[in-house]
Scaffold this motif. Sequence first.
Motif, PDB file in Angstrom:
ATOM      1  N   PHE A 109      56.117  49.392  35.951  1.00 57.97           N
ATOM      2  CA  PHE A 109      55.317  48.704  34.871  1.00 57.97           C
ATOM      3  C   PHE A 109      54.121  49.812  34.622  1.00 57.97           C
ATOM      4  CE2 PHE A 109      57.396  45.105  36.648  1.00 57.97           C
ATOM      5  CZ  PHE A 109      57.669  44.263  35.381  1.00 57.97           C
ATOM      6  N   VAL A 119      57.338  32.254  19.460  1.00 57.95           N
ATOM      7  CA  VAL A 119      56.159  32.585  18.787  1.00 57.95           C
ATOM      8  C   VAL A 119      55.759  33.732  18.520  1.00 57.95           C
ATOM      9  CG1 VAL A 119      55.088  30.230  19.187  1.00 57.95           C
ATOM     10  CG2 VAL A 119      54.496  32.123  20.710  1.00 57.95           C
ATOM     11  N   ARG A 159      51.056  43.118  33.498  1.00 61.41           N
ATOM     12  CA  ARG A 159      51.201  44.648  32.812  1.00 61.41           C
ATOM     13  C   ARG A 159      49.713  44.954  32.523  1.00 61.41           C
ATOM     14  NH1 ARG A 159      55.932  46.612  30.818  1.00 61.41           N
ATOM     15  NH2 ARG A 159      57.678  44.880  30.389  1.00 61.41           N
ATOM     16  N   GLU A 208      52.579  39.130  25.203  1.00 65.17           N
ATOM     17  CA  GLU A 208      53.270  38.518  26.362  1.00 65.17           C
ATOM     18  C   GLU A 208      53.341  36.988  26.091  1.00 65.17           C
ATOM     19  OE1 GLU A 208      54.715  39.992  28.697  1.00 65.17           O
ATOM     20  OE2 GLU A 208      53.987  41.923  28.928  1.00 65.17           O
ATOM     21  N   GLY A 232      56.269  42.204  25.489  1.00 65.20           N
ATOM     22  CA  GLY A 232      56.635  42.174  26.990  1.00 65.20           C
ATOM     23  C   GLY A 232      57.994  41.600  27.021  1.00 65.20           C
ATOM     24  N   GLY A 233      58.555  40.999  26.427  1.00 62.59           N
ATOM     25  CA  GLY A 233      60.320  40.724  26.328  1.00 62.59           C
ATOM     26  C   GLY A 233      61.190  41.292  25.345  1.00 62.59           C
ATOM     27  N   PRO A 234      62.156  40.579  25.056  1.00 59.95           N
ATOM     28  CA  PRO A 234      63.195  41.121  23.836  1.00 59.95           C
ATOM     29  C   PRO A 234      62.225  41.123  22.505  1.00 59.95           C
ATOM     30  CG  PRO A 234      63.629  38.756  24.591  1.00 59.95           C
ATOM     31  CD  PRO A 234      62.629  39.159  25.574  1.00 59.95           C
ATOM     32  N   GLY A 256      49.550  34.872  30.428  1.00 62.41           N
ATOM     33  CA  GLY A 256      50.372  34.402  31.614  1.00 62.41           C
ATOM     34  C   GLY A 256      50.624  35.238  32.663  1.00 62.41           C
ATOM     35  N   GLY A 296      48.563  36.631  24.825  1.00 59.30           N
ATOM     36  CA  GLY A 296      48.994  35.937  26.007  1.00 59.30           C
ATOM     37  C   GLY A 296      48.375  36.149  26.972  1.00 59.30           C
ATOM     38  N   GLU A 315      61.500  47.246  31.677  1.00 60.38           N
ATOM     39  CA  GLU A 315      60.864  48.137  32.476  1.00 60.38           C
ATOM     40  C   GLU A 315      61.892  48.947  33.298  1.00 60.38           C
ATOM     41  OE1 GLU A 315      60.614  45.237  33.099  1.00 60.38           O
ATOM     42  OE2 GLU A 315      61.113  45.036  35.381  1.00 60.38           O
ATOM     43  N   PRO A 354      55.786  33.279  24.883  1.00 60.03           N
ATOM     44  CA  PRO A 354      57.140  32.804  24.670  1.00 60.03           C
ATOM     45  C   PRO A 354      57.825  33.297  23.388  1.00 60.03           C
ATOM     46  CG  PRO A 354      55.447  30.945  25.263  1.00 60.03           C
ATOM     47  CD  PRO A 354      54.783  32.284  24.875  1.00 60.03           C
ATOM     48  N   MET A 367      53.157  37.727  33.093  1.00 58.93           N
ATOM     49  CA  MET A 367      53.425  39.082  32.727  1.00 58.93           C
ATOM     50  C   MET A 367      52.270  39.892  31.995  1.00 58.93           C
ATOM     51  SD  MET A 367      56.085  39.748  34.081  1.00 58.93           S
ATOM     52  CE  MET A 367      56.131  41.756  33.367  1.00 58.93           C
ATOM     53  N   TYR A 420      67.385  41.783  30.286  1.00 58.00           N
ATOM     54  CA  TYR A 420      67.032  42.436  31.060  1.00 58.00           C
ATOM     55  C   TYR A 420      67.697  42.720  32.547  1.00 58.00           C
ATOM     56  CZ  TYR A 420      63.953  39.727  33.858  1.00 58.00           C
ATOM     57  OH  TYR A 420      63.594  38.718  34.912  1.00 58.00           O
TER      58      TYR A 420
HETATM   59  N1  LIG Z   1      60.022  42.716  32.259  1.00 59.33           N
HETATM   60  C1  LIG Z   1      59.891  41.644  33.054  1.00 59.33           C
HETATM   61  O1  LIG Z   1      60.199  41.824  34.350  1.00 59.33           O
HETATM   62  C2  LIG Z   1      59.630  40.104  32.628  1.00 59.33           C
HETATM   63  C3  LIG Z   1      59.511  39.224  33.646  1.00 59.33           C
HETATM   64  C4  LIG Z   1      59.259  37.902  33.174  1.00 59.33           C
HETATM   65  C5  LIG Z   1      58.857  37.753  31.799  1.00 59.33           C
HETATM   66  N2  LIG Z   1      59.206  38.573  31.279  1.00 59.33           N
HETATM   67  C6  LIG Z   1      58.453  38.522  29.523  1.00 59.33           C
HETATM   68  O2  LIG Z   1      57.178  38.448  29.455  1.00 59.33           O
HETATM   69  C7  LIG Z   1      56.758  37.708  28.462  1.00 59.33           C
HETATM   70  C8  LIG Z   1      55.817  36.756  28.859  1.00 59.33           C
HETATM   71  O3  LIG Z   1      56.112  35.835  29.727  1.00 59.33           O
HETATM   72  P1  LIG Z   1      55.417  35.181  30.821  1.00 59.33           P
HETATM   73  O4  LIG Z   1      56.160  34.747  31.887  1.00 59.33           O
HETATM   74  O5  LIG Z   1      53.929  36.068  31.199  1.00 59.33           O
HETATM   75  O6  LIG Z   1      54.996  33.540  30.299  1.00 59.33           O
HETATM   76  P2  LIG Z   1      53.754  32.605  30.603  1.00 59.33           P
HETATM   77  O7  LIG Z   1      53.430  32.931  31.953  1.00 59.33           O
HETATM   78  O8  LIG Z   1      54.353  31.297  30.097  1.00 59.33           O
HETATM   79  O9  LIG Z   1      52.637  32.911  29.403  1.00 59.33           O
HETATM   80  C9  LIG Z   1      52.909  32.797  28.120  1.00 59.33           C
HETATM   81  C10 LIG Z   1      51.369  32.810  27.448  1.00 59.33           C
HETATM   82  O10 LIG Z   1      51.598  32.884  26.234  1.00 59.33           O
HETATM   83  C11 LIG Z   1      50.303  32.193  25.476  1.00 59.33           C
HETATM   84  N3  LIG Z   1      50.671  31.663  24.281  1.00 59.33           N
HETATM   85  C12 LIG Z   1      51.983  30.944  23.927  1.00 59.33           C
HETATM   86  N4  LIG Z   1      51.686  30.563  22.603  1.00 59.33           N
HETATM   87  C13 LIG Z   1      50.939  31.063  22.071  1.00 59.33           C
HETATM   88  C14 LIG Z   1      50.554  31.529  20.622  1.00 59.33           C
HETATM   89  N5  LIG Z   1      51.066  30.977  19.668  1.00 59.33           N
HETATM   90  N6  LIG Z   1      49.408  32.502  20.498  1.00 59.33           N
HETATM   91  C15 LIG Z   1      49.182  33.136  21.555  1.00 59.33           C
HETATM   92  N7  LIG Z   1      49.294  33.100  23.044  1.00 59.33           N
HETATM   93  C16 LIG Z   1      50.182  32.132  23.221  1.00 59.33           C
HETATM   94  C17 LIG Z   1      50.265  31.126  26.625  1.00 59.33           C
HETATM   95  O11 LIG Z   1      48.690  30.689  26.371  1.00 59.33           O
HETATM   96  P3  LIG Z   1      48.171  29.486  27.068  1.00 59.33           P
HETATM   97  O12 LIG Z   1      48.213  29.992  28.539  1.00 59.33           O
HETATM   98  O13 LIG Z   1      46.889  29.046  26.416  1.00 59.33           O
HETATM   99  O14 LIG Z   1      49.162  28.410  27.041  1.00 59.33           O
HETATM  100  C18 LIG Z   1      50.533  31.848  27.714  1.00 59.33           C
HETATM  101  O15 LIG Z   1      49.237  32.531  28.474  1.00 59.33           O
HETATM  102  C19 LIG Z   1      58.098  37.070  27.788  1.00 59.33           C
HETATM  103  O16 LIG Z   1      58.328  38.100  26.761  1.00 59.33           O
HETATM  104  C20 LIG Z   1      59.172  37.187  29.137  1.00 59.33           C
HETATM  105  O17 LIG Z   1      60.463  37.351  28.521  1.00 59.33           O
HETATM  106  C21 LIG Z   1      59.370  40.084  31.382  1.00 59.33           C
END
Ligand SMILES: NC(=O)c1ccc[n+]([C@@H]2O[C@H](COP(=O)([O-])OP(=O)(O)OC[C@H]3O[C@@H](n4cnc5c(N)ncnc54)[C@H](OP(=O)(O)O)[C@@H]3O)[C@@H](O)[C@H]2O)c1
Length: 339
Positions: A285, A77, A19, A72, A95-97, A13, A11, A124, A74, A15, A179
């Motif tokens: 974190f 997947v 992290r 980290e 990163g998530g549930p 994105g 991942g 966290e 969606p 998060m 969370y």
């Molecule tokens: N603890 C907290 O405070 C907090 C806050 C927000 C989110 N979260 C959690 O953090 C996690 C990530 O969320 P995010 O906001 O970082 O998401 P995001 O910004 O949308 O990033 C998702 C990443 O996943 C990649 N991806 C998608 N499908 C994939 C696959 N099949 N194989 C490998 N990589 C793949 C994407 O790649 P591409 O860039 O190439 O498309 C992208 O880089 C989630 O579990 C969310 O629930 C936690």
Amino acid sequence: MSGMLRLAIIGAGFMARRRARAFVATGRAHIVGIAARRLSSAKTIGAELGCPHCFDDYRRLLDCKPDAVLIEVPHLVQDELVLWALGQGLPTLIGGPLSVSVQGGEKILGAARHAGVLLECGFEARYKAVWETAKELLHAGRIGQPIAVQSIALWNGKSESWYYDQAASGGMPLTHMSYAFINPLRWIFGEPLRVSAFANRIKQTAADYVREETCVANLLFPQQVMCSMLAGYVKSGSGDAWGLTIVGTEGTMELQPTEMENGSLRIACGEKAETFEFSQAQDAFIAQAHAFIDSAWTNAHCRNGPEDCLRDLQVAIAISVSAREGRSIELFQDFRPFS
Ligand SMILES: NC(=O)c1ccc[n+]([C@@H]2O[C@H](COP(=O)([O-])OP(=O)(O)OC[C@H]3O[C@@H](n4cnc5c(N)ncnc54)[C@H](OP(=O)(O)O)[C@@H]3O)[C@@H](O)[C@H]2O)c1
């Protein structure tokens, strides 16, 4: 094992960045490889973190000989990646549930037990000074016996993001309410006994969007502690819509945990009020990254192990079921989750 942890990331994105920087800030971890869906995404974050080993196939991360994996992505997947990491015997931070479904969570729990390696979910809050302090003060009886909790957690969701996609995210209660604030409230008050929820979908109504866009869930915790949670993806304006009030027999506690900052806490008992600031506290974190590194070397548990986070998943899905079916659910007794 000990020394610098060689961490691979799947991942690239928001998060993953947050992290990764937390792990680097511990001074105890190197980022040795990054994989994303698109190579360009992995390379962008790789350049930011000084990591040249970037891939569009997560399996290639094994070339980097990682000690552990951070995932980290969606939620839809995620399971495949978690099962792969555990199958490689690698300590894994999700990163998530735990999963998008109870069945998926049970499978991952089984795989973690079989592998005998650390698996931690990314809530966290349990590493955040504001929540740690709230727990200590409540258990010390500073507001007497807790009676009720009221929480609000509204976030201005973007309809084009996977968060708004029911299938990709697993829904708003799972993604957001787990969370904010099921996970830390369970840590403090124990396992909820009953849930009753209402939800609506008013701002974004296309078929693929989250079914529970905004939700009110009532949870009954042990010792008759009642909790009313409002959460959702509709937040207009700049007003504050992220906090909790805990009412006790002797006083009231107000928590402003904030999403990404350290937050604050205020207790009012009679005429006396006390405010706790956490601006100097360690970032949650970073604290969680330290705990993960410690546990990865010793194979010990962290605060969000798979057994525990399966409960978060069950509660979140029970909220969705309750809202859809218009009934209260006795948790862990008559609850038969859908997949
Ligand atoms: N603890 C907290 O405070 C907090 C806050 C927000 C989110 N979260 C959690 O953090 C996690 C990530 O969320 P995010 O906001 O970082 O998401 P995001 O910004 O949308 O990033 C998702 C990443 O996943 C990649 N991806 C998608 N499908 C994939 C696959 N099949 N194989 C490998 N990589 C793949 C994407 O790649 P591409 O860039 O190439 O498309 C992208 O880089 C989630 O579990 C969310 O629930 C936690």
